[in-house]
Design a protein around this motif. Sequence first.
Motif, short mmCIF file in Angstrom:
data_model
loop_
_atom_site.label_atom_id
_atom_site.label_comp_id
_atom_site.label_asym_id
_atom_site.label_seq_id
_atom_site.Cartn_x
_atom_site.Cartn_y
_atom_site.Cartn_z
N GLN A 111 0.83 -1.20 0.00
CA GLN A 111 0.00 0.00 0.00
C GLN A 111 0.87 1.26 0.00
O GLN A 111 2.02 1.24 0.42
CB GLN A 111 -0.91 0.02 1.23
CG GLN A 111 -1.78 -1.20 1.41
CD GLN A 111 -2.86 -1.29 0.35
OE1 GLN A 111 -3.63 -0.35 0.15
NE2 GLN A 111 -2.92 -2.43 -0.34
N ARG A 112 0.30 2.37 -0.45
CA ARG A 112 0.98 3.64 -0.42
C ARG A 112 0.02 4.74 0.04
O ARG A 112 -1.20 4.60 -0.10
CB ARG A 112 1.53 4.00 -1.81
CG ARG A 112 0.46 4.30 -2.83
CD ARG A 112 1.00 4.34 -4.25
NE ARG A 112 1.92 5.43 -4.47
CZ ARG A 112 2.69 5.53 -5.57
NH1 ARG A 112 2.64 4.59 -6.50
NH2 ARG A 112 3.49 6.56 -5.74
N GLU A 113 0.57 5.80 0.58
CA GLU A 113 -0.24 6.94 0.99
C GLU A 113 -0.19 8.02 -0.08
O GLU A 113 0.87 8.34 -0.60
CB GLU A 113 0.25 7.52 2.32
CG GLU A 113 -0.51 8.78 2.75
CD GLU A 113 -0.07 9.31 4.10
OE1 GLU A 113 -0.11 10.55 4.27
OE2 GLU A 113 0.30 8.50 4.97
N VAL A 114 -1.36 8.56 -0.41
CA VAL A 114 -1.44 9.73 -1.27
C VAL A 114 -2.28 10.78 -0.55
O VAL A 114 -3.09 10.45 0.33
CB VAL A 114 -2.06 9.40 -2.65
CG1 VAL A 114 -1.17 8.43 -3.41
CG2 VAL A 114 -3.47 8.84 -2.51
N GLY A 115 -2.08 12.04 -0.90
CA GLY A 115 -2.78 13.11 -0.20
C GLY A 115 -3.47 14.06 -1.15
O GLY A 115 -2.99 14.35 -2.25
N VAL A 116 -4.65 14.55 -0.73
CA VAL A 116 -5.42 15.50 -1.52
C VAL A 116 -5.78 16.70 -0.64
O VAL A 116 -6.41 16.52 0.41
CB VAL A 116 -6.71 14.86 -2.09
CG1 VAL A 116 -7.55 15.91 -2.82
CG2 VAL A 116 -6.38 13.70 -3.02
N LYS A 117 -5.39 17.87 -1.08
CA LYS A 117 -5.78 19.11 -0.41
C LYS A 117 -6.56 19.96 -1.41
O LYS A 117 -6.13 20.13 -2.56
CB LYS A 117 -4.55 19.87 0.09
CG LYS A 117 -3.78 19.18 1.21
CD LYS A 117 -2.58 20.00 1.64
CE LYS A 117 -1.90 19.42 2.87
NZ LYS A 117 -1.35 18.07 2.64
N VAL A 118 -7.69 20.49 -0.97
CA VAL A 118 -8.56 21.26 -1.84
C VAL A 118 -8.71 22.68 -1.30
O VAL A 118 -9.00 22.88 -0.11
CB VAL A 118 -9.96 20.61 -1.97
CG1 VAL A 118 -10.84 21.41 -2.91
CG2 VAL A 118 -9.83 19.16 -2.46
N PHE A 119 -8.52 23.66 -2.18
CA PHE A 119 -8.63 25.07 -1.81
C PHE A 119 -9.71 25.73 -2.68
O PHE A 119 -9.88 25.37 -3.84
CB PHE A 119 -7.30 25.80 -2.06
CG PHE A 119 -6.13 25.22 -1.32
CD1 PHE A 119 -5.66 25.82 -0.15
CD2 PHE A 119 -5.50 24.08 -1.78
CE1 PHE A 119 -4.57 25.29 0.53
CE2 PHE A 119 -4.42 23.54 -1.10
CZ PHE A 119 -3.96 24.16 0.06
N TRP A 120 -10.42 26.72 -2.10
CA TRP A 120 -11.36 27.50 -2.89
C TRP A 120 -11.18 28.97 -2.61
O TRP A 120 -10.49 29.37 -1.66
CB TRP A 120 -12.80 27.05 -2.64
CG TRP A 120 -13.42 27.51 -1.34
CD1 TRP A 120 -12.82 28.08 -0.25
CD2 TRP A 120 -14.81 27.43 -1.01
NE1 TRP A 120 -13.72 28.35 0.74
CE2 TRP A 120 -14.96 27.97 0.29
CE3 TRP A 120 -15.94 26.98 -1.69
CZ2 TRP A 120 -16.20 28.05 0.93
CZ3 TRP A 120 -17.17 27.06 -1.05
CH2 TRP A 120 -17.29 27.58 0.24
N GLU A 121 -11.78 29.80 -3.48
CA GLU A 121 -11.78 31.24 -3.28
C GLU A 121 -13.16 31.61 -2.74
O GLU A 121 -14.15 31.64 -3.48
CB GLU A 121 -11.51 31.97 -4.60
CG GLU A 121 -10.14 31.69 -5.19
CD GLU A 121 -9.93 32.41 -6.50
OE1 GLU A 121 -10.56 33.46 -6.72
OE2 GLU A 121 -9.13 31.92 -7.31
#
Length: 247
Positions: A111-121
């Motif tokens: 297994q591997r770790e991936v990351g998601v960060k979401v930004f909005w205005e």
Amino acid sequence: MTDRFYLYGIFPAPGPQALHLEGLDKQPVHTQVIDGFTFLYSEAQQEHYLASRRNLLGHEKVLEQAMEVGYRTLLPLQFGLVIENWETVTQQLITPYNQGLEKLFTKLDGQREVGVKVFWEADRELLMLLEENQSLKEKRDSLEGRTLGMDEVVAIGQAIERALESRKQAIIQTFRDTLNALSGDRVENDTLTEAMIYNAAYLIPWQAEPDFSAYVEALDHQFDGRLKIRYNNFTAPFNFAQLDRLD
């Protein structure tokens, strides 16, 4: 000077035999096998390490380079762990947590770790919200040009705030609905800035990353440039190498 060792992470034995990596303070990285666990370490040149950007990145770089050359089942240890002898590791980590460590190795295998960060205005989203909700826009516009009571001002402000929060949660739920099913485990972390609305780590099979990446890209297209998405497809599994998260 008393020998001190800076610890980076743990492999299942036998682990790597020769990695040729450079650790903190430009020290060569070695391995030490203890009771079936292989520790990644270098000689510590300091008693305590400042959590500076340079040191943190150096710690993570050692782990990532080890994984890049094929030693993928790796439990990263928290930054700044310095010991004076290996008996301390046996007494404080291996003996009390032996079974838990073995379970983590089983969980992380393949297994591997991936990351998601979401930004909005937020300002842009508010304008879009008002254009899509004429009733709310009319209430907001009524704030201009006439005197309103405090209760009326507060009510309109709260209505806009609730609608904007609902808009945010709808975006977050779209990411959950799309990505959660692709992962075996996930962790939603605190957002780090006002502009960040989602911050999650996913545990996925190594070979599934291209598919996961494609779904992230599809989400980016779905929101047509409204959002800024930061996707990290390769990192040590800090979010999932935690004993207190075992079932």
